[in-house]
Design a protein around this motif. Structure first.
Motif, PDB file in Angstrom:
ATOM      1  N   ASN A 239      -0.755  -3.445 -24.578  1.00  0.00           N
ATOM      2  CA  ASN A 239      -0.892  -2.345 -23.616  1.00  0.00           C
ATOM      3  C   ASN A 239      -2.292  -1.730 -23.657  1.00  0.00           C
ATOM      4  OD1 ASN A 239       1.742  -1.711 -22.160  1.00  0.00           O
ATOM      5  ND2 ASN A 239       2.455  -1.909 -24.279  1.00  0.00           N
TER       6      ASN A 239
ATOM      7  N   LYS B 245      -5.182  -3.162 -20.717  1.00  0.00           N
ATOM      8  CA  LYS B 245      -4.803  -2.077 -19.809  1.00  0.00           C
ATOM      9  C   LYS B 245      -5.437  -2.221 -18.418  1.00  0.00           C
ATOM     10  CE  LYS B 245      -8.334   1.114 -21.583  1.00  0.00           C
ATOM     11  NZ  LYS B 245      -8.549   2.424 -22.238  1.00  0.00           N
TER      12      LYS B 245
ATOM     13  N   ILE C 166      -3.200  -4.680 -16.327  1.00  0.00           N
ATOM     14  CA  ILE C 166      -1.784  -4.362 -16.116  1.00  0.00           C
ATOM     15  C   ILE C 166      -1.562  -3.865 -14.688  1.00  0.00           C
ATOM     16  CG2 ILE C 166       0.106  -2.820 -16.785  1.00  0.00           C
ATOM     17  CD1 ILE C 166      -1.019  -2.903 -19.654  1.00  0.00           C
TER      18      ILE C 166
ATOM     19  N   TYR D 231       1.241 -13.237 -11.946  1.00  0.00           N
ATOM     20  CA  TYR D 231       1.472 -12.285 -13.032  1.00  0.00           C
ATOM     21  C   TYR D 231       1.826 -13.051 -14.299  1.00  0.00           C
ATOM     22  CZ  TYR D 231       1.913  -8.620  -9.451  1.00  0.00           C
ATOM     23  OH  TYR D 231       1.694  -7.744  -8.422  1.00  0.00           O
TER      24      TYR D 231
ATOM     25  N   ARG E 149       2.006  -8.016 -17.147  1.00  0.00           N
ATOM     26  CA  ARG E 149       3.169  -7.183 -17.447  1.00  0.00           C
ATOM     27  C   ARG E 149       3.419  -7.313 -18.942  1.00  0.00           C
ATOM     28  NH1 ARG E 149       3.360  -3.589 -15.094  1.00  0.00           N
ATOM     29  NH2 ARG E 149       5.547  -3.139 -15.545  1.00  0.00           N
ATOM     30  N   VAL E 150       3.527  -6.202 -19.624  1.00  0.00           N
ATOM     31  CA  VAL E 150       3.704  -6.221 -21.081  1.00  0.00           C
ATOM     32  C   VAL E 150       5.181  -6.061 -21.426  1.00  0.00           C
ATOM     33  CG1 VAL E 150       3.085  -5.177 -23.285  1.00  0.00           C
ATOM     34  CG2 VAL E 150       1.398  -5.297 -21.438  1.00  0.00           C
TER      35      VAL E 150
END
Length: 821
Positions: free
Chosen positions: A623, A627, A630, A702, A725-726
């Protein structure tokens, strides 16, 4: 015709036979109301060659007549049969004597597919086991998975537990107007406590509803008009999903529903327990009545919920002919909770044993990876060191037989080598100490069976004997005919390691899709010691007898095979009983006149585990590191999930073939980047790499990545141009859970699967189970995914050179269009 009685063909009360009588005639209606797809009843009707019809609600049912027979004493009885198997004998006084049943494993396989291939002999089982072959231990089970939903519901009423408003709404339970007024008034008070909370929207609502409660006894007993349907819904929430196989995520959610009862807290405001005789479910009523009788018994009158849970686990085992069990529980590695648990065990267990003759002991369970499903839970980085510090003390207790590594098997067991070093030290002081590892449950890490044994052997002190070791599941390793497989057999034999098998949980949790691949018979033939467990029978709608019958019938075990397993089990029971007595004497002497808590806290000395030479690649917070990349999944386009690189075992790479590339080219040419986007895993390899390297049309792509990533992965992801996407999962093999949460539960989608191991199989199963309809296409050349795809006959389309992927997509589109019309 008037209603006469009803009975169930399965343990979970999913297959109901309702009986109606008029003079000498008896008719039946067989229904499966908890199974929405209709697969279960369609497949059952096909096997027994009976016609289907619809009831007044439009649900499929099987109707027929139950013939009446007269015996030599001129006594009448009605015999209900399926095919040529007598299932139940019904007497004029409404007694029902069951002769056969449908085990959970067959029910799951019927629910899973539109084309069930097993015959009647592997679908309806006579519920009898030869006395000399009957298994009498449960050596692989889990604390909060043992009691049936009916028992837990009765326990919740008896102890008047707090039942969260969140679950009332989630299960769509019906309350009376007065109950809604009271619970909403309480919710308003609770909401005031969260005025300064940073949570908003649905997250704030969830938090408030989680902390707003209704007295469970009030919910049932003062709401009898809705009690029948409410009980059905609550019971359903306490077992894994009905219409097909589940995955580990579903199991974790079921445990959350069960914790409300198993770890329940009593309501502050109690009610008088009245109307008990009016409870519409006979089993719930029967259990509750006995619990109320127990309150008059000086042995049990002051029981806590936990102590009552132990009592009913023992009673349930006694009913199944089980006399010894070892139950895994993570409470035993928590500092103060473990002491309180053991205090309650010592207080009640002698009385339970006196009544039932069932000896219950425990395995202190440590999680192989931190639990992620409880969002607010924070697992400290040194949680394993904390667990070991507690275990060094609790292992001294005679009721603690050993330890266990639990949780989804999505990491290499060798990463836990430093922990094994400390466990071997405990086993040196206590030769009876069992080291049990969940290993070989899925095909993600085929080295884990051998690796578990090596992790113990490598830390033996000079002259130290190999500790008592058991491996739970043991399904997957290398072919036993290969060099590596032969090495596994050699290590199992030399070190006297016992393998534990739980066939129903393997099927229901999507770890076993082809019964003919099960290795149990091979292990027995090679002289490996094997036993049966239940894995928490109530979670999977099974019990000890059903499990033994399932092993025997589904795997075609001989009497010799069963006898070998029985002999291994008997030797473990005998040794374990003796070990308990020895440990009890030593424990009593150690305590002397001192209090248990004082002594155990003293023994909980700090443990520092050294990583030594264990190679560990540093991992970073995805994250934070990613970042800038994302981005939320687009809602103006249709998601296409590509499996072909990220969902393999760590040591296996996807082989990209020319035939596969041809299908990818056709797919990319057919799809419109303005209409769809791709979702891939985190490795960016195999067909994922081909997609990235040849994305000339500009598809949005993604990548779902684990919460912890290496520096190499960070660079690769940043340079690839993918959006991120985490996942909440730290391990790559666990990210399939995020596809379910972000896509399959929320929206329609398409899965294109070229390759993968258990993580891919779980993702495919999640796609089938999800609320959003998913088209699933599997490359027919993928040997690893064929078994999974075939188990979902009717929900999966194969594609290859003959049936091209575009042709199959168009076929799905046509079928969908026809359904819409």
């Amino acid at each position: 015709m008037t209603y006469f009685t009803a009975f169930f063909l399965d343990n979970e009360k999913d297959i109901i036979v309702s009986l109606y009588k008029d003079l000498d005639r008896m008719l039946y209606v067989l229904s499966t109301p908890n199974h929405g797809t209709g697969n279960l009843i369609r497949n059952l009707a096909a096997i027994v060659r009976l016609p289907l019809s619809h009831d007044e609600n439009g649900m499929l049912v099987i109707r027929g007549e139950v013939p009446c027979f007269i015996d030599a004493q001129n006594h009448e009885s009605y015999i209900f049969s399926l095919g040529d198997i007598e299932v139940a004998r019904i007497y004029p006084d409404a007694r029902v004597e069951m002769k056969a049943a449908i085990p959970a494993i067959s029910k799951t396989l019927m629910s899973q597919t539109k084309d069930y291939r097993l015959g009647l002999d592997k679908t309806v089982f006579k519920t009898f086991v030869k006395k000399e072959l009957k298994f009498r231990a449960d050596l692989h089970t889990h604390m909060n998975g043992n009691l049936t939903g009916d028992m837990l519901i009765a326990l919740g009423i008896c102890h008047q537990i707090r039942y969260p408003l969140y679950y009332v709404k989630k299960l769509e339970l019906q309350l009376t107007e007065e109950q809604w007024i009271r619970v909403n008034a309480q919710r308003s008070k609770v909401a005031k406590q969260f005025i300064t909370s940073e949570l908003t929207g649905k997250y704030l609502d969830r938090k408030i509803n989680d902390n707003t409660y209704i007295n469970f006894a009030d919910l049932i007993l003062n709401n009898l008009g809705n009690a029948e349907m409410n009980i059905v819904k609550i019971r359903g929430s306490l077992a894994v999903i009905k219409d097909g196989q589940a995955v580990f995520t579903n199991l974790e959610k079921v445990y959350l529903y069960r914790y409300v009862f198993c770890k329940g807290k009593e309501s502050d405001e109690k009610i008088r327990l009245h109307n008990v005789d009016q409870i519409p479910d006979e089993d719930v009523k029967r259990y509750l009545k006995q619990m109320l009788i127990d309150r008059e018994n000086p042995d049990y009158c002051n029981n806590t919920i936990f102590q009552d849970k132990l009592l009913w686990i023992a009673r349930y085992y006694k009913r199944q002919g089980v006399c010894y069990a070892e139950i895994s529980d993570t409470t035993l590695v928590k500092k103060y909770e473990s002491i309180e648990m053991l205090r309650q065990v010592h207080e009640v267990m002698p009385r339970i044993y006196q009544e039932t003759g069932v000896m219950i002991r425990f395995l202190a369970a440590m999680r192989r990876i931190p639990l992620t499903i409880i969002k607010d839970a924070v697992t400290p980085a040194d949680y394993l060191e904390q667990n070991l510090a507690v275990l060094k003390a609790t292992a001294l207790d005679p009721y603690v037989a050993g330890c266990d590594f639990v949780g989804e098997e999505i990491n290499d067991i060798s990463t836990l080598r430093p922990v094994f070093k400390e466990l071997v030290k405990i086993a040196k002081e206590d030769p009876s100490f069992v080291i049990r590892v969940h290993a070989g449950e899925n095909d993600s890490y085929k080295d884990n069976i051998l690796g578990s044994i090596q992790c113990v052997r490598d830390f033996l002190a000079p002259g130290q004997q190999m500790p008592r070791m058991r491996l739970g599941h043991g399904l997957y390793t290398y072919s036993l005919r290969s060099l590596k497989g032969k090495e596994v057999l050699k290590m199992l034999k030399e070190n006297n390691v016992v393998l534990e098998f739980q066939i129903t949980s393997n099927v229901r949790l999507n770890n076993l899709n082809s019964l003919d691949k099960h290795p149990l018979r091979q292990y027995l033939k090679q002289g490996i010691k094997c036993v049966q467990g239940s894995d928490g029978a109530a979670l999977y709608g099974t019990n000890s007898i059903d499990e033994e019958l399932s092993l025997e019938r589904m795997l075609e075990l001989s009497e010799k095979d069963l006898r070998l397993m029985k002999e291994t089990e008997e030797s473990i029971i005998e040794y374990s009983r003796a070990a308990y007595s020895t440990k009890k004497a030593a424990y009593t002497e150690m305590l002397g006149e001192r209090d248990m808590e004082e002594v155990l806290l003293e023994k909980m000395q700090t443990v520092k585990i050294s990583r030594g030479n264990t190679k560990s690649v540093p991992r970073f917070d995805a994250n934070r590191e990613l970042k800038e990349e994302i981005e939320e999944l687009a809602w103006d386009r249709f998601p296409v999930i590509l499996l072909g690189g990220s969902f393999n075992t760590e040591k296996r790479a996807t082989r990209v073939t020319q035939e596969g590339i041809k299908q990818m080219k056709e797919l990319m040419k057919f799809l419109d980047p303005e209409e769809v986007f791709f979702v891939i895993g985190h490795k960016l390899s195999g067909y994922e790499k081909y997609l990235l390297d040849n994305n000339k049309k500009g598809f949005k792509i993604y990548s779902v990545v684990p919460a912890a990533v290496t520096a190499k992965e960070i660079d690769r992801l940043k340079n690839s141009g993918v959006k991120i996407r985490v996942s909440t999962e730290t391990e790559g093999m666990g990210i399939y859970k995020s596809f379910n949460y972000e896509i399959f539960e929320r929206r329609p989608s398409m899965v294109v699967a070229f390759d993968g191991n258990s993580a891919a199989a779980n993702l495919i199963q999640e796609a089938k189970n999800g609320k959003g309809k998913a088209a699933i296409l599997v490359w027919s050349r993928s040997k690893t995914l064929q078994q999974k795809a075939r188990s979902l006959q009717g929900y999966v389309e194969f594609f290859d050179e003959e049936k091209g992927i575009v042709e199959q997509i168009r076929k799905i589109q046509r079928e969908f269009g026809e359904k819409e019309k």
